[in-house]
Design a protein around this motif. Sequence first.
Motif, PDB file in Angstrom:
ATOM      1  N   GLU A  80     -21.382  74.167 -62.530  1.00 32.84           N
ATOM      2  CA  GLU A  80     -22.093  74.935 -61.506  1.00 32.84           C
ATOM      3  C   GLU A  80     -21.679  74.443 -60.127  1.00 32.84           C
ATOM      4  O   GLU A  80     -21.449  73.246 -59.939  1.00 32.84           O
TER       5      GLU A  80
ATOM      6  N   ALA B 244     -21.465  69.338 -63.601  1.00 27.72           N
ATOM      7  CA  ALA B 244     -21.378  69.745 -65.006  1.00 27.72           C
ATOM      8  C   ALA B 244     -22.499  69.021 -65.743  1.00 27.72           C
ATOM      9  O   ALA B 244     -22.631  67.799 -65.631  1.00 27.72           O
ATOM     10  N   ARG B 245     -23.289  69.751 -66.473  1.00 33.50           N
ATOM     11  CA  ARG B 245     -24.433  69.155 -67.169  1.00 33.50           C
ATOM     12  C   ARG B 245     -24.072  68.585 -68.540  1.00 33.50           C
ATOM     13  O   ARG B 245     -24.866  67.888 -69.146  1.00 33.50           O
ATOM     14  N   ARG B 246     -22.868  68.913 -69.015  1.00 33.67           N
ATOM     15  CA  ARG B 246     -22.413  68.394 -70.301  1.00 33.67           C
ATOM     16  C   ARG B 246     -20.914  68.165 -70.220  1.00 33.67           C
ATOM     17  O   ARG B 246     -20.245  68.685 -69.336  1.00 33.67           O
ATOM     18  N   SER B 247     -20.398  67.406 -71.181  1.00 37.26           N
ATOM     19  CA  SER B 247     -18.953  67.187 -71.253  1.00 37.26           C
ATOM     20  C   SER B 247     -18.591  66.779 -72.673  1.00 37.26           C
ATOM     21  O   SER B 247     -19.468  66.445 -73.474  1.00 37.26           O
TER      22      SER B 247
ATOM     23  N   LEU C  60     -18.330  70.638 -69.056  1.00 31.71           N
ATOM     24  CA  LEU C  60     -18.845  71.906 -69.582  1.00 31.71           C
ATOM     25  C   LEU C  60     -20.029  72.342 -68.721  1.00 31.71           C
ATOM     26  O   LEU C  60     -20.663  71.528 -68.058  1.00 31.71           O
ATOM     27  N   ASP C  61     -20.344  73.619 -68.747  1.00 31.66           N
ATOM     28  CA  ASP C  61     -21.480  74.164 -67.987  1.00 31.66           C
ATOM     29  C   ASP C  61     -21.380  73.788 -66.506  1.00 31.66           C
ATOM     30  O   ASP C  61     -22.300  73.216 -65.920  1.00 31.66           O
TER      31      ASP C  61
END
Length: 183
Positions: free
Chosen positions: A110, A131-134, A107-108
Amino acid sequence: MEPNGQELTRWKIHGERLVDDTRRDRVSIASVELPDGVKFEQWVFRIRPAAMMAVLDDQDRVLMLWRHRFIIDRWVWELPGGYVNPDEDPAVTAAREVEEETGWRPLDVEPLGSLQPIIGSADAENRLYVARRSEYIGEPADINEAERVAWIPLDTVRDRILKGEIVGAASQVALLHILAFYR
């Protein structure tokens, strides 16, 4: 031309002889001439672009795969990734590969940039993402990709590179970029 108005001297390519052409790679031998007139032949590899992703969590860890690479006959940690399908956005490729290889959905996402790992003899662009989240979606779809999927503390990355556990150029570039600019 250079910004200061000087003309750049380029190598001359007098032709390429095709050796092999597959769905992923094109191999040829180029006849090349240097600016001083020296001529030689150079192997040229044109490899389909690849995309990789560093998935981070809120505990300062990165999602990695423990894989055996038969070409170098070593076990190594790598970021998930794979070849970009024709007409597929590289960010979509990277996210799809993370899901297939790890069971986590990034998620998120870049972009981190791109690199050419063997620029002297190959066009093999690697697009890098973070991705800073998953979110966990289940077991990996492809059991052949990795022996183990694990969250690796970012603080151990430099030591793992020094010990030869992380040797892939794209994994190293992405992880060192994250250590330098994302923490």
